[in-house]
Motif scaffolding. Sequence first.
Motif, PDB file in Angstrom:
ATOM      1  N   ILE B  52     -58.368 -61.203   0.124  1.00  0.00           N
ATOM      2  CA  ILE B  52     -57.064 -61.675   0.028  1.00  0.00           C
ATOM      3  C   ILE B  52     -56.949 -63.006  -0.876  1.00  0.00           C
ATOM      4  O   ILE B  52     -57.689 -63.796  -1.024  1.00  0.00           O
ATOM      5  CB  ILE B  52     -56.638 -61.990   1.459  1.00  0.00           C
ATOM      6  CG1 ILE B  52     -57.333 -63.201   2.014  1.00  0.00           C
ATOM      7  CG2 ILE B  52     -56.608 -60.631   2.384  1.00  0.00           C
ATOM      8  CD1 ILE B  52     -56.574 -63.534   3.380  1.00  0.00           C
ATOM      9  N   ALA B  53     -55.730 -62.946  -1.123  1.00  0.00           N
ATOM     10  CA  ALA B  53     -55.315 -64.091  -1.919  1.00  0.00           C
ATOM     11  C   ALA B  53     -53.735 -64.497  -1.467  1.00  0.00           C
ATOM     12  O   ALA B  53     -52.987 -63.627  -1.293  1.00  0.00           O
ATOM     13  CB  ALA B  53     -55.268 -64.143  -3.461  1.00  0.00           C
ATOM     14  N   PHE B  54     -53.388 -65.633  -1.426  1.00  0.00           N
ATOM     15  CA  PHE B  54     -51.981 -66.186  -1.061  1.00  0.00           C
ATOM     16  C   PHE B  54     -51.137 -66.382  -2.243  1.00  0.00           C
ATOM     17  O   PHE B  54     -51.468 -67.207  -3.121  1.00  0.00           O
ATOM     18  CB  PHE B  54     -51.926 -67.213  -0.291  1.00  0.00           C
ATOM     19  CG  PHE B  54     -52.515 -67.086   1.209  1.00  0.00           C
ATOM     20  CD1 PHE B  54     -51.888 -66.086   2.001  1.00  0.00           C
ATOM     21  CD2 PHE B  54     -53.875 -67.427   1.371  1.00  0.00           C
ATOM     22  CE1 PHE B  54     -52.628 -65.847   3.122  1.00  0.00           C
ATOM     23  CE2 PHE B  54     -54.545 -67.228   2.588  1.00  0.00           C
ATOM     24  CZ  PHE B  54     -53.887 -66.302   3.549  1.00  0.00           C
ATOM     25  N   THR B  55     -50.070 -65.938  -2.310  1.00  0.00           N
ATOM     26  CA  THR B  55     -49.296 -66.130  -3.435  1.00  0.00           C
ATOM     27  C   THR B  55     -47.682 -65.784  -3.172  1.00  0.00           C
ATOM     28  O   THR B  55     -47.661 -65.523  -2.254  1.00  0.00           O
ATOM     29  CB  THR B  55     -49.643 -65.201  -4.905  1.00  0.00           C
ATOM     30  OG1 THR B  55     -49.059 -65.537  -5.952  1.00  0.00           O
ATOM     31  CG2 THR B  55     -49.249 -63.751  -4.381  1.00  0.00           C
ATOM     32  N   ALA B  56     -46.919 -66.324  -3.994  1.00  0.00           N
ATOM     33  CA  ALA B  56     -45.516 -66.238  -3.909  1.00  0.00           C
ATOM     34  C   ALA B  56     -45.032 -65.025  -4.869  1.00  0.00           C
ATOM     35  O   ALA B  56     -45.467 -64.869  -6.111  1.00  0.00           O
ATOM     36  CB  ALA B  56     -44.687 -67.548  -4.365  1.00  0.00           C
ATOM     37  N   ILE B  57     -44.560 -63.901  -4.246  1.00  0.00           N
ATOM     38  CA  ILE B  57     -44.059 -63.000  -5.155  1.00  0.00           C
ATOM     39  C   ILE B  57     -42.425 -63.178  -5.271  1.00  0.00           C
ATOM     40  O   ILE B  57     -41.563 -63.458  -4.259  1.00  0.00           O
ATOM     41  CB  ILE B  57     -44.324 -61.462  -4.453  1.00  0.00           C
ATOM     42  CG1 ILE B  57     -45.625 -61.259  -4.366  1.00  0.00           C
ATOM     43  CG2 ILE B  57     -43.401 -60.285  -5.080  1.00  0.00           C
ATOM     44  CD1 ILE B  57     -46.168 -60.126  -3.344  1.00  0.00           C
TER      45      ILE B  57
END
Lengths: 159, 163
Positions: B52-57
């Motif tokens: 998993i990776a955290f990002t802003a879409i």
Amino acid sequence: MTLDFVVDDIDRSIVDQLRINGRATNQQIADHLGLTATTVSSRIRRMEDANQLRVVAVSDFSAHGYNVLMEVAIEVDGRAASDVAADLAKFPEVFAAHVVTGRYDIDMLVVLRDFDELPGLLLDKFSQVAGIRSMMPTIAVDVIKYKFDVAPIEEQVPA
Amino acid sequence: MTAPQLDDLDRQLIDILSKDARVSNRKIAADLGVTEGTVRGRIKRLQQDGLIAFTAITGFSLSNHAKLAFIGVQAEVGRVRDVARQIAEMPLVTGVMITMGQFNILAICVFDELENLVEQASDPILSISGVHHVETSIAVKTLKYNPRVVRITEKDRVIDNGD
């Protein structure tokens, strides 16, 4: 889509911070940008409410058991490409479906757990969709870059 | 590729975080009936394993590049990796796969004006030594797209918020 939604530099700088660490607290972002946590919180909520921002965990295909990644280009015959693409998009193996310009009419991203699933997908599922003249598969053997963080955002699901 | 061993708790975590990554560990722990330490440890492991990776879409109001193009590339077989890496460095290119089929590289680009796509992607790709042919097709309508399931190619930086 909210076409008249206006964003300013503060919004963009908050989004930049969230791209670096989506789990940063409002206070951490505020300290970094010289804002208050309340401002950060309300800016994020405003963009989320307008369906212009989601801060999420993205997960790898392999976390879902998908080990085969393919691009499938489709040539359509005797039917609107949008209709064919809409039918194909219903299959869970189809992760993305676009109507495109060029030699083929539809471009899809297809994922499978392994190649054993391919005959069933082609012969029992895709073959049921009217209007497909030919399919051109391209198998991804290595992914060098995959960074898609701009997307149509679905309506917020009430918690 | 070896299949990662994920249990139900991992899958529940991925499910929660893929909807909203800004939920606190405390709330997740309470919802799932585990300790905060367990939640923190699991998230860290999923990140370290590249699952998993955290990002802003962001939607299109926050982007200057709202259109999508697919560029199929025929490159000299012995130089495919090198060519693919050079293509991946180009600013409009968001995805690059080495493939088997009518092309041996597929590049996915975002762009605003057609002219910029040609000047900043199609033409530079064609000028790379070892590239024989490129074919560009432009997405005119998107019927399905799932931005939450991806190939994570760089391990996300693990940042412990301590919350």
